[in-house]
Design a protein around this motif. Sequence first.
Motif, PDB file in Angstrom:
ATOM      1  N   PHE A  97       0.868  -1.171   0.000  1.00  0.00           N
ATOM      2  CA  PHE A  97       0.000   0.000   0.000  1.00  0.00           C
ATOM      3  C   PHE A  97       0.907   1.224   0.000  1.00  0.00           C
ATOM      4  CE2 PHE A  97      -2.567  -3.296   2.020  1.00  0.00           C
ATOM      5  CZ  PHE A  97      -3.715  -3.228   1.245  1.00  0.00           C
ATOM      6  N   VAL A  98       0.923   1.933  -1.116  1.00  0.00           N
ATOM      7  CA  VAL A  98       1.809   3.080  -1.289  1.00  0.00           C
ATOM      8  C   VAL A  98       1.000   4.353  -1.101  1.00  0.00           C
ATOM      9  CG1 VAL A  98       3.316   4.282  -2.903  1.00  0.00           C
ATOM     10  CG2 VAL A  98       3.269   1.789  -2.874  1.00  0.00           C
ATOM     11  N   THR A  99       1.424   5.157  -0.124  1.00  0.00           N
ATOM     12  CA  THR A  99       0.798   6.452   0.104  1.00  0.00           C
ATOM     13  C   THR A  99       1.576   7.494  -0.679  1.00  0.00           C
ATOM     14  OG1 THR A  99       0.182   5.743   2.326  1.00  0.00           O
ATOM     15  CG2 THR A  99       0.070   8.097   1.855  1.00  0.00           C
ATOM     16  N   LEU A 100       0.880   8.189  -1.567  1.00  0.00           N
ATOM     17  CA  LEU A 100       1.522   9.200  -2.400  1.00  0.00           C
ATOM     18  C   LEU A 100       1.782  10.471  -1.599  1.00  0.00           C
ATOM     19  CD1 LEU A 100      -0.656   8.728  -5.592  1.00  0.00           C
ATOM     20  CD2 LEU A 100       1.531   7.685  -5.075  1.00  0.00           C
ATOM     21  N   ALA A 101       2.696  11.286  -2.090  1.00  0.00           N
ATOM     22  CA  ALA A 101       3.040  12.538  -1.416  1.00  0.00           C
ATOM     23  C   ALA A 101       1.845  13.491  -1.421  1.00  0.00           C
ATOM     24  CB  ALA A 101       4.243  13.184  -2.103  1.00  0.00           C
ATOM     25  N   ALA A 102       1.956  14.538  -0.624  1.00  0.00           N
ATOM     26  CA  ALA A 102       0.854  15.491  -0.473  1.00  0.00           C
ATOM     27  C   ALA A 102       0.484  16.106  -1.822  1.00  0.00           C
ATOM     28  CB  ALA A 102       1.252  16.590   0.499  1.00  0.00           C
ATOM     29  N   GLY A 103      -0.820  16.188  -2.069  1.00  0.00           N
ATOM     30  CA  GLY A 103      -1.306  16.803  -3.298  1.00  0.00           C
ATOM     31  C   GLY A 103      -1.443  15.852  -4.474  1.00  0.00           C
ATOM     32  N   GLN A 104      -1.006  14.605  -4.341  1.00  0.00           N
ATOM     33  CA  GLN A 104      -1.120  13.642  -5.438  1.00  0.00           C
ATOM     34  C   GLN A 104      -2.238  12.657  -5.136  1.00  0.00           C
ATOM     35  OE1 GLN A 104       2.583  11.698  -6.146  1.00  0.00           O
ATOM     36  NE2 GLN A 104       3.556  13.529  -6.969  1.00  0.00           N
ATOM     37  N   THR A 105      -3.010  12.328  -6.150  1.00  0.00           N
ATOM     38  CA  THR A 105      -4.078  11.342  -6.008  1.00  0.00           C
ATOM     39  C   THR A 105      -4.036  10.395  -7.193  1.00  0.00           C
ATOM     40  OG1 THR A 105      -5.664  12.748  -7.149  1.00  0.00           O
ATOM     41  CG2 THR A 105      -5.608  12.914  -4.747  1.00  0.00           C
ATOM     42  N   PHE A 106      -4.669   9.241  -7.029  1.00  0.00           N
ATOM     43  CA  PHE A 106      -4.756   8.260  -8.109  1.00  0.00           C
ATOM     44  C   PHE A 106      -6.186   7.768  -8.177  1.00  0.00           C
ATOM     45  CE2 PHE A 106      -4.849   3.912  -9.649  1.00  0.00           C
ATOM     46  CZ  PHE A 106      -4.207   4.057 -10.857  1.00  0.00           C
ATOM     47  N   LYS A 107      -6.700   7.684  -9.402  1.00  0.00           N
ATOM     48  CA  LYS A 107      -8.040   7.152  -9.626  1.00  0.00           C
ATOM     49  C   LYS A 107      -7.972   6.188 -10.800  1.00  0.00           C
ATOM     50  CE  LYS A 107     -12.738   8.433 -10.744  1.00  0.00           C
ATOM     51  NZ  LYS A 107     -13.597   9.470 -11.282  1.00  0.00           N
ATOM     52  N   PHE A 108      -8.552   5.003 -10.630  1.00  0.00           N
ATOM     53  CA  PHE A 108      -8.583   4.053 -11.724  1.00  0.00           C
ATOM     54  C   PHE A 108      -9.424   4.608 -12.862  1.00  0.00           C
ATOM     55  CE2 PHE A 108      -7.074   0.870  -8.759  1.00  0.00           C
ATOM     56  CZ  PHE A 108      -6.326   0.041  -9.579  1.00  0.00           C
ATOM     57  N   PRO A 109      -8.980   4.449 -14.092  1.00  0.00           N
ATOM     58  CA  PRO A 109      -9.793   4.937 -15.218  1.00  0.00           C
ATOM     59  C   PRO A 109     -11.052   4.089 -15.380  1.00  0.00           C
ATOM     60  CG  PRO A 109      -7.875   3.748 -16.009  1.00  0.00           C
ATOM     61  CD  PRO A 109      -7.721   3.861 -14.522  1.00  0.00           C
ATOM     62  N   ASP A 110     -12.109   4.713 -15.835  1.00  0.00           N
ATOM     63  CA  ASP A 110     -13.372   4.015 -16.057  1.00  0.00           C
ATOM     64  C   ASP A 110     -13.348   3.458 -17.482  1.00  0.00           C
ATOM     65  OD1 ASP A 110     -15.842   2.993 -15.673  1.00  0.00           O
ATOM     66  OD2 ASP A 110     -16.895   4.904 -15.865  1.00  0.00           O
ATOM     67  N   LEU A 111     -12.903   2.200 -17.614  1.00  0.00           N
ATOM     68  CA  LEU A 111     -12.764   1.591 -18.934  1.00  0.00           C
ATOM     69  C   LEU A 111     -14.112   1.217 -19.552  1.00  0.00           C
ATOM     70  CD1 LEU A 111      -9.700  -0.726 -18.285  1.00  0.00           C
ATOM     71  CD2 LEU A 111      -9.735   1.518 -19.350  1.00  0.00           C
ATOM     72  N   PHE A 112     -15.056   0.841 -18.723  1.00  0.00           N
ATOM     73  CA  PHE A 112     -16.365   0.424 -19.212  1.00  0.00           C
ATOM     74  C   PHE A 112     -17.443   1.281 -18.547  1.00  0.00           C
ATOM     75  CE2 PHE A 112     -13.538  -3.279 -19.085  1.00  0.00           C
ATOM     76  CZ  PHE A 112     -13.484  -3.550 -20.433  1.00  0.00           C
ATOM     77  N   PRO A 113     -17.671   2.476 -19.065  1.00  0.00           N
ATOM     78  CA  PRO A 113     -18.674   3.337 -18.432  1.00  0.00           C
ATOM     79  C   PRO A 113     -20.071   2.737 -18.581  1.00  0.00           C
ATOM     80  CG  PRO A 113     -17.948   4.288 -20.495  1.00  0.00           C
ATOM     81  CD  PRO A 113     -17.084   3.090 -20.234  1.00  0.00           C
ATOM     82  N   LYS A 114     -20.876   2.981 -17.584  1.00  0.00           N
ATOM     83  CA  LYS A 114     -22.247   2.460 -17.617  1.00  0.00           C
ATOM     84  C   LYS A 114     -23.063   3.269 -18.611  1.00  0.00           C
ATOM     85  CE  LYS A 114     -22.169   0.813 -12.905  1.00  0.00           C
ATOM     86  NZ  LYS A 114     -22.796   0.897 -11.577  1.00  0.00           N
ATOM     87  N   LYS A 115     -23.840   2.575 -19.395  1.00  0.00           N
ATOM     88  CA  LYS A 115     -24.655   3.224 -20.415  1.00  0.00           C
ATOM     89  C   LYS A 115     -26.123   3.126 -20.027  1.00  0.00           C
ATOM     90  CE  LYS A 115     -21.321   2.205 -24.004  1.00  0.00           C
ATOM     91  NZ  LYS A 115     -21.054   1.552 -25.273  1.00  0.00           N
ATOM     92  N   GLU A 116     -26.440   3.647 -18.872  1.00  0.00           N
ATOM     93  CA  GLU A 116     -27.806   3.566 -18.371  1.00  0.00           C
ATOM     94  C   GLU A 116     -28.763   4.368 -19.237  1.00  0.00           C
ATOM     95  OE1 GLU A 116     -27.656   4.787 -14.334  1.00  0.00           O
ATOM     96  OE2 GLU A 116     -26.356   3.145 -13.727  1.00  0.00           O
ATOM     97  N   ASP A 117     -28.323   5.524 -19.722  1.00  0.00           N
ATOM     98  CA  ASP A 117     -29.205   6.362 -20.536  1.00  0.00           C
ATOM     99  C   ASP A 117     -29.605   5.638 -21.816  1.00  0.00           C
ATOM    100  OD1 ASP A 117     -28.957   8.313 -18.640  1.00  0.00           O
ATOM    101  OD2 ASP A 117     -27.308   9.319 -19.675  1.00  0.00           O
ATOM    102  N   SER A 118     -28.630   5.025 -22.486  1.00  0.00           N
ATOM    103  CA  SER A 118     -28.952   4.353 -23.740  1.00  0.00           C
ATOM    104  C   SER A 118     -29.809   3.110 -23.488  1.00  0.00           C
ATOM    105  CB  SER A 118     -27.671   3.970 -24.480  1.00  0.00           C
ATOM    106  OG  SER A 118     -26.913   3.060 -23.710  1.00  0.00           O
ATOM    107  N   GLU A 119     -29.583   2.413 -22.368  1.00  0.00           N
ATOM    108  CA  GLU A 119     -30.408   1.248 -22.065  1.00  0.00           C
ATOM    109  C   GLU A 119     -31.849   1.666 -21.806  1.00  0.00           C
ATOM    110  OE1 GLU A 119     -28.595  -0.778 -18.815  1.00  0.00           O
ATOM    111  OE2 GLU A 119     -26.875  -1.434 -19.991  1.00  0.00           O
TER     112      GLU A 119
END
Length: 149
Positions: A97-119
């Motif tokens: 578990f790596v804690t990044l330095a102050a001011g840095q964040t990480f977010k996993f990319p959304d590879l498969f966005p939900k298509k609720e509107d089209s459904e």
Amino acid sequence: MAGLYTRYPLYVAGNPQLRVFFPKFWMKLVRGRETTPPNVVTFQCPVEMTKFDIQNYLEKIYGVDVAQVNTFIKYIGLQRDHRNRRFKPKDDYKIAFVTLAAGQTFKFPDLFPKKEDSEEKIIEEVKQKQKESVKLMRSRGGVPSWFGI
């Protein structure tokens, strides 16, 4: 010795290096089962890697500022096969578990966005078509459209 094959030419000072050296470690970015703060990233790495190795690996190769590294080893138990022989299905590995330095964040990319509107649109279109077919059946006295008169 004269007949032995040498893989690389001998190094002479001033000549360019023909060898490429890769790190002997690997790290795999994994998504943790529990939710973690946005500045904590989870990695899977070999057991031989220390906290200092992990920090240097991320800072030197990827240029990521690391504040803290916490690790634990995931032990994989022995299993038995049909002849009652013991075997290990996978190797042990270390979770970091790596804690990044102050001011840095990480977010996993959304590879498969939900298509609720089209459904929802598709469902509404199907309902509309069904209503139209019911109206046609009523206007023909209950006889389906495929039955020609």
